[in-house]
Design an enzyme around this catalytic site. Sequence first.
Site, PDB file in Angstrom:
ATOM      1  CG  ASP A 149     -39.441  35.217  21.655  1.00  0.00           C
ATOM      2  OD1 ASP A 149     -38.787  35.989  20.929  1.00  0.00           O
ATOM      3  OD2 ASP A 149     -40.591  35.470  22.066  1.00  0.00           O
TER       4      ASP A 149
ATOM      5  CB  CYS B  87     -48.460  40.357  22.937  1.00  0.00           C
ATOM      6  SG  CYS B  87     -49.105  41.416  21.656  1.00  0.00           S
TER       7      CYS B  87
HETATM    8  N1  PMP Z   1     -41.620  37.686  21.476  1.00  0.00           N
HETATM    9  C1  PMP Z   1     -41.362  38.760  22.225  1.00  0.00           C
HETATM   10  C2  PMP Z   1     -40.709  38.565  23.555  1.00  0.00           C
HETATM   11  C3  PMP Z   1     -41.701  40.028  21.771  1.00  0.00           C
HETATM   12  O1  PMP Z   1     -41.437  41.090  22.534  1.00  0.00           O
HETATM   13  C4  PMP Z   1     -42.310  40.169  20.507  1.00  0.00           C
HETATM   14  C5  PMP Z   1     -42.716  41.533  19.998  1.00  0.00           C
HETATM   15  N2  PMP Z   1     -43.514  42.285  20.881  1.00  0.00           N
HETATM   16  C6  PMP Z   1     -42.546  39.019  19.761  1.00  0.00           C
HETATM   17  C7  PMP Z   1     -42.193  37.804  20.267  1.00  0.00           C
HETATM   18  C8  PMP Z   1     -43.188  39.087  18.428  1.00  0.00           C
HETATM   19  O2  PMP Z   1     -42.458  39.872  17.554  1.00  0.00           O
HETATM   20  P1  PMP Z   1     -43.090  40.253  16.159  1.00  0.00           P
HETATM   21  O3  PMP Z   1     -44.389  40.946  16.453  1.00  0.00           O
HETATM   22  O4  PMP Z   1     -42.083  41.162  15.545  1.00  0.00           O
HETATM   23  O5  PMP Z   1     -43.267  38.994  15.412  1.00  0.00           O
END
Ligand code: PMP
Length: 403
Positions: free
Chosen positions: A201, A365
């Site tokens: 990721d 998150c």
């Molecule tokens: N993985 C990580 C480490 C993130 O920081 C984020 C965004 N906060 C995401 C996944 C998800 O990204 P998105 O909301 O653009 O799908």
Amino acid sequence: APAFEVERVRRDFPILQRPVNGRPLVYLDTAASAQKPRAVLDEMTRFMSEDYANIHRGVYALSQRSTALYDAARQKVARFIHAGDAREIVFVRNATEGINLVASSYGRHFLEKGDEVLITHMEHHANIVPWQLLRQEKGIALRVAPITDEGELDMDAFERMLTDRVKFVSVVHVSNSLGTVNPVKELVRLAHARGLPVLIDGSQAALHMPVDVRDIDADFYVFSGHKVYGPTGIGVVFAKLPHLEAMPPYQGGGLMISSVTFESTEFSPPPQKFEAGTPNIVGAIGLGAAIDYVSSLGLADIHAHESALLAYGTELLREIPGLRLIGTAREKSSILAFVIDGTDPQEIGAALGRNGIAVRAGHHCTQPLMGRLGLPSTTRASIGLYTTREELDALASCLREMP
Ligand code: PMP
């Protein structure tokens, strides 16, 4: 090329020229989403004003131009992350959809009941929940590699957890809550030694450092356009071609087929096989412009600029009485997360906001990570290519005046 001149770079971002609540904007929330340079805004407008039509099989000039620009954007993404072949780039909505694509397509097809997916304790929900959905559906198990109190991956534990039951590894490159930069090349090496595919990721990495998916030898690498100074609604899955060839489609519809009858359908080769329906053409072209922009500055120079700022900001915050930095990994990128004794992180964020300083407060998150740290939430300032020392000074002086 001239050295990185942040004041010149800032003039490329229209939003940084506008006051917020009568003050200049101090934008320290790039980890949530990056601001957009004029080059991106202009190219999206230009494209819709001059070249816009739906793509593929167009028999008229506009459609052919649109198709060529969409394909060119894919090439730019491939070069940006050093993929060997543009067919390894699938456009999706965002990193979240990218991981869902891999979990749905690769996971459903290749993982069986009892197989394990290994993640880490510092994953974003986007790299947890798709695997839990797969667990509900297929009866796979989710294993979580532990982290240290500094917020580093416990490498010995990670290696020990690569048992015969593990069939897939999915790890974050840079933690959005801690800034920890994981040694992804080494993690991939360890997994590959056991024949295991690895998804990385890269949401918080692609904007801060040169990424070379071939050097890392990643099987899958995902990121969002909106965090690399491009528009929302466009994201990227890199996958090695043999994986894309072996994986079933993610969604069905137009553009992902080569022929359809009511009895049976033949799919297009990758990447089209994974791009059902009219894609985000404008978004892809905007992302291409963003990649041109950051590439013109140079990821290595951006990285040097941001690393100096991170060190500067770390020292500033360390001097504030009662403030504790969260995430002190040796390899760290662009994140200054903290708590202050006796003060609610949300209140700190709101107070900074009233002073024109945009930061984020919450669990970012990453609720399981917050649980591991014993914190409901933190306040997080994050650095982008347009961040200045003066902005970090403003953050620190505002925090000092906090009641
Ligand atoms: N993985 C990580 C480490 C993130 O920081 C984020 C965004 N906060 C995401 C996944 C998800 O990204 P998105 O909301 O653009 O799908």
